[in-house]
Design a protein around this motif. Structure first.
Motif, PDB file in Angstrom:
ATOM      1  N   THR A 147      79.863 -30.667 -16.031  1.00  0.00           N
ATOM      2  CA  THR A 147      80.134 -30.360 -14.655  1.00  0.00           C
ATOM      3  C   THR A 147      78.876 -30.374 -13.967  1.00  0.00           C
ATOM      4  OG1 THR A 147      82.041 -29.070 -15.285  1.00  0.00           O
ATOM      5  CG2 THR A 147      81.286 -28.653 -13.010  1.00  0.00           C
ATOM      6  N   ASP A 203      86.159 -34.820 -12.938  1.00  0.00           N
ATOM      7  CA  ASP A 203      85.884 -33.684 -13.940  1.00  0.00           C
ATOM      8  C   ASP A 203      87.205 -33.063 -14.539  1.00  0.00           C
ATOM      9  OD1 ASP A 203      84.435 -31.675 -15.314  1.00  0.00           O
ATOM     10  OD2 ASP A 203      83.655 -30.799 -13.583  1.00  0.00           O
ATOM     11  N   GLU A 204      87.543 -33.771 -15.599  1.00  0.00           N
ATOM     12  CA  GLU A 204      88.581 -33.146 -16.419  1.00  0.00           C
ATOM     13  C   GLU A 204      89.766 -33.578 -15.769  1.00  0.00           C
ATOM     14  OE1 GLU A 204      88.467 -29.632 -18.782  1.00  0.00           O
ATOM     15  OE2 GLU A 204      86.163 -29.722 -19.066  1.00  0.00           O
ATOM     16  N   GLN A 249      86.577 -29.855 -11.159  1.00  0.00           N
ATOM     17  CA  GLN A 249      87.215 -29.299 -12.239  1.00  0.00           C
ATOM     18  C   GLN A 249      87.938 -28.006 -11.909  1.00  0.00           C
ATOM     19  OE1 GLN A 249      84.411 -27.760 -15.361  1.00  0.00           O
ATOM     20  NE2 GLN A 249      86.124 -27.140 -16.914  1.00  0.00           N
TER      21      GLN A 249
HETATM   22 MG   LIG Z   1      82.986 -28.373 -16.768  1.00  0.00          MG
END
Ligand SMILES: [Mg+2]
Ligand SMILES: Nc1ncnc2c1ncn2[C@@H]1O[C@H](COP(=O)(O)OP(=O)(O)OP(=O)(O)O)[C@@H](O)[C@H]1O
Lengths: 429, 247
Positions: free
Chosen positions: B41, B161-162, B85
């Motif tokens: 991140t 991010d994810e 995220q």
């Molecule tokens: Mg992260």
């Protein structure tokens, strides 16, 4: 007695009152002549005088452009389009009252003095939810010539379009003394917008405004007060509402312009079973404004409920007090107070003072949340990552904070007030 | 498209990235793997230019230009977009308002976007348009809200991010397709313009998105590079233990 004689001469508006009642009210007011208000700066009333006479008008469109402009900026539309009726008072002069034709027979609007003379039930309500001896301002109001709007929505009538009233100060150092009575008869509903403002060239003044609201069983009143003064005006509204069974009183207050001092603490008495009150307050403290604004809900009826929401910003050298009181006197009642503030800069001050009181109502549920804090840097940066410059991101979040939608207004009013927020916001950044 | 050079980044006074080198070419999609707290991140935030991620050393280049000193809004306008995220909620601001603003930023440089409503509908967000931005959104709705905003922005470099964590299978497919749209992977290879850097733990997204290269970030450093599927298989079997040894 000569003093009394004199009073009766100047207060022609109170000639409808029974003389023993008048004497009693005067006695109480006299006793409170010098009584300081519980909050905010003390004002020397001798620094202000009664304004001159102003002629009536047949049409709001005929008013000078500059006056129409300030009216518009306080939510009052001089074209009267989309309004159920209008009332305009300049200083002490009632210059215009009119009910839109399609609403005739559904509501009435007139100078409160005329209503006192005409209706015994209005005389019985005079000074019953605000006390004449509350402080020197209420006392002043009772002891001087007074005008104001009387609005009654007849039983069962639903008035969809807002009724508008404009209270305008038009002379330097003038005191405007207003006493309003609003009655929503059984099962009726209405929106009332009250815009208080000044002629553009007027720099100083004092506005004392007494407002008494009566929401009868099953009725619903949404009252929206927009204040648009200048940096040298003192403002002392004194408002009270009585809400009967199943009635709803929604009171919105908007102050987005500088003011010298404003102190207000309206009270809603929820007397009837299932009655409800909502106060929404949006305040933008600018320049040297001293603002002290609260709201109080007294829960007296079974299953009565209330909500007081306040969003305040203190900027420049302003001082903002955001108060709120919930008082339960009935077991089956609940209310919530939500008070949030933002302070911009290191010269502004804010005080959030929520109070919860239960008087012998162990089962009532009162709650509050209060927070003063900066705009979240995380939110600003998040919006920046979407390509929005910092200033704009701060504006967006601030505007969102002063969220007009909470007020539940008709579309036109909502967008008018949203526009005011945007203008204030743009000018102040 | 993106070049990260010897990047050291500090967060809250703590050095998190300890010298990261990375290159994502035009039209390429890379995945970033690594254990929790490894700095994934942080790397994306630093590329986006988020102020709390302070660059101590090194530089970030976008399309050949050193952008290390630019603010996030300037980077977004250049064509970098990020899916967060953990996006914050912004009270009183509607999702629609942000989407409109974002779309207007994009229109300066790109052909006009398809209608907002159309994109929202594709992501099952029509009813969210007039809600407060991310406020009270479920985990899956947050991901779709982020995806929606990116589709409106249409950046040339997409940082994700994810994107699939906490998302149910049907919605992973939806998000996978949206990513392909963003990256222009539907068109011919020659026409691919957008580049991507995607953080993933589950690898589910690899079923929908054709990634070109993978990197493993451990303790603030890239531990190894390779074919994304191979790397992911390796990690699935042995965890990140081996990666540490091959550093
Ligand atoms: Mg992260
Ligand atoms: N404000 C902060 N102050 C101190 N440490 C921080 C701060 N923000 C992040 N960190 C630390 O930086 C490290 C890297 O965090 P980062 O979020 O980049 O990891 P990640 O690889 O994305 O992990 P995950 O897979 O869990 O999302 C973590 O140890 C985290 O606790």
């Amino acid at each position: 007695m000569p003093v009394e004689r004199e009073l009766e001469d100047v207060r022609r508006s109170l000639r409808g009152l029974d003389s023993s009642l008048l004497r009693e009210l005067d006695r109480r007011a006299e006793a409170a002549r010098e009584k300081k208000a519980a909050y905010s700066l003390d004002i020397d009333l001798r620094a202000f005088h009664e304004g001159e006479a102003v002629a009536r008008t047949d049409s709001l469109e005929a008013l000078p452009d500059e006056v129409k402009a300030v009216m518009l900026a306080s939510g009052v539309d001089p074209s009267e389009s989309g309004r159920a009726g209008s009332y305009v008072q300049v200083g002490k002069n009632v210059i215009y009252e009119r009910v839109n034709q399609i609403y005739s027979g559904k509501l009435e609007i007139m100078d409160v003095g005329d209503a006192l003379e005409k209706y015994p039930d209005v005389r019985d309500l005079w000074w019953t939810v605000v006390a004449p001896d509350q402080d020197k301002y209420t006392a002043f109001s009772q002891l001087h010539d007074v005008h104001g709007y009387f609005v009654r929505v007849f039983e069962g009538q639903e008035v969809e379009l807002p009724v508008q009233s404009c209270l305008l100060l038009h002379e330097n150092a003038e005191v405007q003394n207003v006493h309003n009575i609003v009655i929503l008869e059984k099962g009726s509903s209405a929106h009332l917008i009250s815009g208080c403002t000044t002629s553009p060239r007027v720099k100083t003044g004092l506005h004392i405004g007494i407002s008494e609201f009566f929401v009868r069983p099953g009725a619903k009143l949404t009252f929206t007060m927009v204040h648009n003064w200048g940096p040298e005006f003192h403002v002392r509204p004194r408002s009270g509402a009585l809400v009967e069974e199943g009635g709803t009183f929604i009171s919105n207050y908007v102050l987005l312009k500088p003011v010298k001092s404003l102190q207000t603490y309206p009270v809603a008495y929820l007397r009837g079973r299932g009655s409800r009150a909502v106060f929404n307050t949006l305040i933008y403290g600018l320049e040297n404004s001293h603002i002290d604004a609260g709201s109080k809900i007294v829960l007296e009826g079974e299953d009565s409920s209330g909500e007081a929401v306040s969003r305040a910003i203190a900027q420049d050298k302003s001082v903002v007090y955001a108060r709120g009181t919930l008082l339960a006197r009935q077991n089956r009642s609940r209310a919530h107070l939500d008070c949030r503030g933002i302070v911009f800069g290191d010269e502004a001050q804010m005080f959030a003072i929520p109070e919860l009181e239960s008087e012998g109502a162990p089962q009532s549920l009162l709650s509050h949340e209060a927070a003063i804090g900066p705009i979240s840097e995380e939110e600003v940066e998040y919006l920046m990552a979407r390509g929005i410059p910092r200033d704009e991101a701060v504006s967006l979040i601030t505007r969102g904070f002063l969220d007009v939608r909470i007020m539940g207004l008709p579309q036109a009013l909502e967008s008018a007030i949203r526009k005011m927020v945007e203008i204030t916001q743009r000018e102040s950044m | 498209m993106l070049v990260v050079e010897g990047l050291q980044v500090e967060v809250g006074g703590k050095l998190i990235l300890k010298g990261v080198d990375l290159e994502v070419g035009t039209g390429e999609t890379h995945v970033l793997l690594g254990p929790n707290g490894g700095g994934k991140t942080t790397l994306l935030m630093a590329v986006m230019g988020m102020p709390r991620y302070r660059v101590i050393k090194g530089a970030v280049y976008f399309k050949g230009k050193d952008i290390t000193a630019l603010t996030p809004d300037a980077r977004a306008r250049l064509g970098i977009g990020m899916m967060f995220q953990k996006p914050p909620a912004v009270r009183g601001v509607k999702l629609r308002e942000i989407a409109q603003t974002v779309a207007s930023v994009r229109e300066a440089a790109h052909p006009p976007a398809p209608s907002l409503e159309g994109i929202a509908e594709r992501l099952n967000l029509s009813e969210h348009l007039d809600r407060e931005l991310n406020y009270g959104f479920s985990g899956g709705e947050l991901k779709r809200s982020e995806m929606f905003q990116l589709l409106c922005q249409a950046p040339e470099l997409v940082l994700l991010d994810e994107p699939e964590s906490g998302v149910d299978l049907d919605n992973v497919a939806l998000i996978g397709e949206a990513i392909n749209d963003l990256l222009g992977k539907r068109g011919k290879i020659k026409e691919r313009k957008a580049s991507g850097l995607i953080v993933t733990h589950t690898g589910h997204i690899l079923r929908y998105v054709n990634a070109d290269r993978g990197h493993i970030l451990i303790d603030g450093k890239i531990a190894c590079h390779g074919n994304p599927r191979d790397l992911f298989e390796e990690v699935q079997k042995h965890g990140y233990g081996r990666c540490e040894s091959c550093r």
